[in-house]
Design a protein around this motif. Sequence first.
Motif, PDB file in Angstrom:
ATOM      1  N   VAL A 135       0.833  -1.200   0.000  1.00  0.00           N
ATOM      2  CA  VAL A 135       0.000   0.000   0.000  1.00  0.00           C
ATOM      3  C   VAL A 135       0.871   1.255   0.000  1.00  0.00           C
ATOM      4  O   VAL A 135       0.569   2.246  -0.676  1.00  0.00           O
ATOM      5  CB  VAL A 135      -0.948  -0.012   1.212  1.00  0.00           C
ATOM      6  N   THR A 136       1.966   1.255   0.738  1.00  0.00           N
ATOM      7  CA  THR A 136       2.882   2.402   0.745  1.00  0.00           C
ATOM      8  C   THR A 136       3.455   2.645  -0.642  1.00  0.00           C
ATOM      9  O   THR A 136       3.560   3.797  -1.093  1.00  0.00           O
ATOM     10  CB  THR A 136       4.016   2.181   1.762  1.00  0.00           C
ATOM     11  N   ASP A 137       3.819   1.579  -1.340  1.00  0.00           N
ATOM     12  CA  ASP A 137       4.315   1.731  -2.709  1.00  0.00           C
ATOM     13  C   ASP A 137       3.256   2.370  -3.598  1.00  0.00           C
ATOM     14  O   ASP A 137       3.560   3.249  -4.414  1.00  0.00           O
ATOM     15  CB  ASP A 137       4.723   0.365  -3.271  1.00  0.00           C
ATOM     16  N   ALA A 138       2.004   1.943  -3.446  1.00  0.00           N
ATOM     17  CA  ALA A 138       0.919   2.496  -4.260  1.00  0.00           C
ATOM     18  C   ALA A 138       0.710   3.978  -3.964  1.00  0.00           C
ATOM     19  O   ALA A 138       0.539   4.790  -4.884  1.00  0.00           O
ATOM     20  CB  ALA A 138      -0.367   1.708  -4.007  1.00  0.00           C
ATOM     21  N   ASN A 139       0.723   4.357  -2.684  1.00  0.00           N
ATOM     22  CA  ASN A 139       0.555   5.767  -2.328  1.00  0.00           C
ATOM     23  C   ASN A 139       1.698   6.624  -2.866  1.00  0.00           C
ATOM     24  O   ASN A 139       1.494   7.770  -3.275  1.00  0.00           O
ATOM     25  CB  ASN A 139       0.450   5.916  -0.811  1.00  0.00           C
ATOM     26  N   LEU A 140       2.899   6.069  -2.878  1.00  0.00           N
ATOM     27  CA  LEU A 140       4.047   6.803  -3.414  1.00  0.00           C
ATOM     28  C   LEU A 140       3.890   7.013  -4.921  1.00  0.00           C
ATOM     29  O   LEU A 140       4.091   8.129  -5.431  1.00  0.00           O
ATOM     30  CB  LEU A 140       5.336   6.038  -3.103  1.00  0.00           C
ATOM     31  N   VAL A 141       3.520   5.964  -5.639  1.00  0.00           N
ATOM     32  CA  VAL A 141       3.332   6.050  -7.091  1.00  0.00           C
ATOM     33  C   VAL A 141       2.243   7.054  -7.447  1.00  0.00           C
ATOM     34  O   VAL A 141       2.343   7.788  -8.436  1.00  0.00           O
ATOM     35  CB  VAL A 141       3.002   4.656  -7.665  1.00  0.00           C
ATOM     36  N   LEU A 142       1.186   7.126  -6.626  1.00  0.00           N
ATOM     37  CA  LEU A 142       0.060   8.014  -6.903  1.00  0.00           C
ATOM     38  C   LEU A 142       0.298   9.444  -6.416  1.00  0.00           C
ATOM     39  O   LEU A 142      -0.591  10.292  -6.534  1.00  0.00           O
ATOM     40  CB  LEU A 142      -1.218   7.451  -6.263  1.00  0.00           C
ATOM     41  N   GLY A 143       1.473   9.707  -5.845  1.00  0.00           N
ATOM     42  CA  GLY A 143       1.807  11.057  -5.417  1.00  0.00           C
ATOM     43  C   GLY A 143       1.193  11.465  -4.097  1.00  0.00           C
ATOM     44  O   GLY A 143       1.241  12.640  -3.719  1.00  0.00           O
ATOM     45  N   ARG A 144       0.628  10.509  -3.355  1.00  0.00           N
ATOM     46  CA  ARG A 144      -0.053  10.847  -2.101  1.00  0.00           C
ATOM     47  C   ARG A 144       0.924  11.018  -0.950  1.00  0.00           C
ATOM     48  O   ARG A 144       0.581  11.624   0.070  1.00  0.00           O
ATOM     49  CB  ARG A 144      -1.083   9.758  -1.767  1.00  0.00           C
ATOM     50  N   ILE A 145       2.088  10.443  -1.075  1.00  0.00           N
ATOM     51  CA  ILE A 145       3.133  10.666  -0.077  1.00  0.00           C
ATOM     52  C   ILE A 145       4.390  11.137  -0.792  1.00  0.00           C
ATOM     53  O   ILE A 145       4.606  10.855  -1.973  1.00  0.00           O
ATOM     54  CB  ILE A 145       3.429   9.410   0.773  1.00  0.00           C
ATOM     55  N   ASN A 146       5.211  11.862  -0.069  1.00  0.00           N
ATOM     56  CA  ASN A 146       6.418  12.485  -0.609  1.00  0.00           C
ATOM     57  C   ASN A 146       7.626  11.624  -0.258  1.00  0.00           C
ATOM     58  O   ASN A 146       7.998  11.518   0.913  1.00  0.00           O
ATOM     59  CB  ASN A 146       6.559  13.897  -0.017  1.00  0.00           C
ATOM     60  N   GLY A 147       8.210  10.997  -1.267  1.00  0.00           N
ATOM     61  CA  GLY A 147       9.327  10.094  -1.030  1.00  0.00           C
ATOM     62  C   GLY A 147      10.563  10.757  -0.470  1.00  0.00           C
ATOM     63  O   GLY A 147      11.415  10.097   0.129  1.00  0.00           O
ATOM     64  N   GLU A 148      10.676  12.087  -0.630  1.00  0.00           N
ATOM     65  CA  GLU A 148      11.844  12.802  -0.113  1.00  0.00           C
ATOM     66  C   GLU A 148      11.595  13.403   1.267  1.00  0.00           C
ATOM     67  O   GLU A 148      12.487  14.001   1.853  1.00  0.00           O
ATOM     68  CB  GLU A 148      12.246  13.918  -1.088  1.00  0.00           C
ATOM     69  N   TYR A 149      10.355  13.264   1.773  1.00  0.00           N
ATOM     70  CA  TYR A 149      10.025  13.860   3.074  1.00  0.00           C
ATOM     71  C   TYR A 149       9.475  12.806   4.023  1.00  0.00           C
ATOM     72  O   TYR A 149       8.796  13.103   4.975  1.00  0.00           O
ATOM     73  CB  TYR A 149       9.000  14.988   2.870  1.00  0.00           C
ATOM     74  N   PHE A 150       9.779  11.544   3.760  1.00  0.00           N
ATOM     75  CA  PHE A 150       9.301  10.462   4.611  1.00  0.00           C
ATOM     76  C   PHE A 150      10.050  10.511   5.942  1.00  0.00           C
ATOM     77  O   PHE A 150      11.273  10.609   5.971  1.00  0.00           O
ATOM     78  CB  PHE A 150       9.530   9.118   3.918  1.00  0.00           C
ATOM     79  N   LEU A 151       9.312  10.482   7.052  1.00  0.00           N
ATOM     80  CA  LEU A 151       9.882  10.681   8.389  1.00  0.00           C
ATOM     81  C   LEU A 151      10.654  11.995   8.450  1.00  0.00           C
ATOM     82  O   LEU A 151      11.730  12.089   9.036  1.00  0.00           O
ATOM     83  CB  LEU A 151      10.794   9.514   8.798  1.00  0.00           C
ATOM     84  N   GLY A 152      10.067  13.020   7.832  1.00  0.00           N
ATOM     85  CA  GLY A 152      10.691  14.338   7.859  1.00  0.00           C
ATOM     86  C   GLY A 152      11.985  14.406   7.079  1.00  0.00           C
ATOM     87  O   GLY A 152      12.806  15.301   7.306  1.00  0.00           O
TER      88      GLY A 152
END
Length: 683
Positions: free
Chosen positions: A367-384
Amino acid sequence: MRIGIDVGGTFTDVVMVDDRTGRFYFAKTSTTPGKLWEGTMDGIAKVMAKAGCTIAAVDYIAHGTTIGTNALIERKGAKAGLITTEGFVDVLEIGRVQRPKEALYNVSVENPPPLVPRYLRRSVRERVDAGGQVIEPLDEASARAAVAYLKEQGVESIAVSLLFSFMNPAHERRIAEIIGEIFPECYVSLSSEIAPEFREFERTSTTVINAYLQPVMKKYISRLTQELEKAYGRVDLRIMQASGGTITAEAAERRAINTVNSGPAGGVLAGAFIGATIGNDRLVSVDMGGTSFDIGLIEGGIPKVSSDSHFEGYPVKIPIIDIDTIGAGGGSIAWIDRGGALNVGPQSAGAQPGPACYRRGGERPTVTDANLVLGRINGEYFLGGEMSLDLAAARRAIETHIAKPLGLSVEEGAAGMIRIVNAKMAKGISVNSVEKGFDVREFALVAFGGAGPVHAAELAKELGMKQVVIPPLAGNLSAFGLLVSDARHDFVQTMVRRADRVDLAEANAIYRGLEERGLTQLIEERFDPKNIEIYWSADLRYEGQSYELNVPVARQDLSPADLAEAVRSFHQIHFQRYAYGSEDEPVQFVNLRVTAVGKNPRVSLEAEGSTPNDGRSGLKGRRRVHLDGVGSVEAPIYERNRLSPGAKIEGPAIIEEEISGTLVLPGTIACIDQFRNLIVKVG
């Protein structure tokens, strides 16, 4: 200062509160499978460094743990034996002779296998009747033979559950003494201490689970205590219980079963705390972490507590905050079944190897991979920004295992994964509320956990809920819940009487005796009597029913009017739960219960001044975000910590924070309230 720690399947969450200033500090560290204390110790060091303090400033550490839960799920508990009354060695298999309620019409379903196989069960000759009178004295020769046999078989722990021992525990206590003589290194669990109430199967099951988990918990708590002492000297370590209260580490070693689901219990307590802060006492709390999705119901501002529940299909008779858990988290793995249908979970990538984007060797799409692909989470700001996510690896995993086999684009495959997991979570919420007689549309949704806020608005929309609350510290809220919890001890005594035949002197004597035990326990734990609260309740049922409902009882010398009031409450609760109640039918009292609570310092969120604004101060950029039913849109991205109270943001938008992020859907409005809660109005 006080520290709360929640060890999850993927991350270990830590929150510290400074009671002098009301300020909070938080940290997240990776959970360390096999050596869970390492992640815990890293989290403690990290949060103290942020606060700029030493352990000398810390009053106590409250710890929620998944050790017991995971041992049950993975069947990795201790090798345990069972000693019971002659003729009752098969009670674990016989049970209630019924299928699990979730598979009532599945003729192929099987109940989980007993945690103690038959060859590790032994009986002894003894008999106590339903009134507690000894009919046949304990045959000590048979007891010694049973203990000697189990020792030969190499068990680590022994459960002792004799018939009617909750009325007279003398024989169980004598067997414990014999175990101490013959097999002193063995762990012992007595049903008269673990679950001293009627129902032979449930009482035995509860005692067996405790025996199964006790060595596991003892090893972990002992190791954590050693590491804490090595690093900091003696530390007051308290362990969270499934009931929503803490106990000492020593007590947790003896009552291991009480620690199962302790982390999720902290989350529900935190949800109730947030509800009280915003003035809403009807809430559904959802905690979506890396492995699971935990659902709690809060009615009247109080989490629902049940004394008749199940852990992994095994019945338990201890007070538990009513939580439903499903395998739907950020690490839940997507897969295609034999029929070509897309599924998500319950298998999880966990902390190791984790989602494909974590760069730890994971290759399956989550699910995390899917949210990343869809732009819902920021891969460069994960855990700040402490952790960078690999977008290419996420796309590769979804393409290989989902998109190509189904003839979809990567984005379509990711969107399908999100739809599936959302449907799964929405169903879980609906079942949790409807089964208890509540209309979920009348409740607000409090969403937390690292992944919860990302999915919250979509869940609320699907369920017809009108308000979503994303609290401060949403990614660490279960750990925060440990800091709003109190010390708690529960006591019970079976007394089966029709309401019109209750001996008031007997009932009062039982209540006072249980109350004295609670007071003594809390005073030993150094609680000031003025900070101790006592609550009475009773389990009631219609005569002839198989199960009971718990109702409050006035804490005073009971009168006929008090009993009548308890019966009236029972009728009302029964009608709410089952849409049926009959005031003409006789009612029975079954169990009398006392809860002793040691109040810890209150935690509060400080209100700030609120000025309406458009949130422009928090705007930090834009990116493409894929939304179900809308497609790809250019959405504004906001930093939550830079949004002031009164800010109002219209969707579509993403509101990011160090340990979580919130998706604001088109047609919804997100507002920052005076306590810095993010309130999303849906519909």
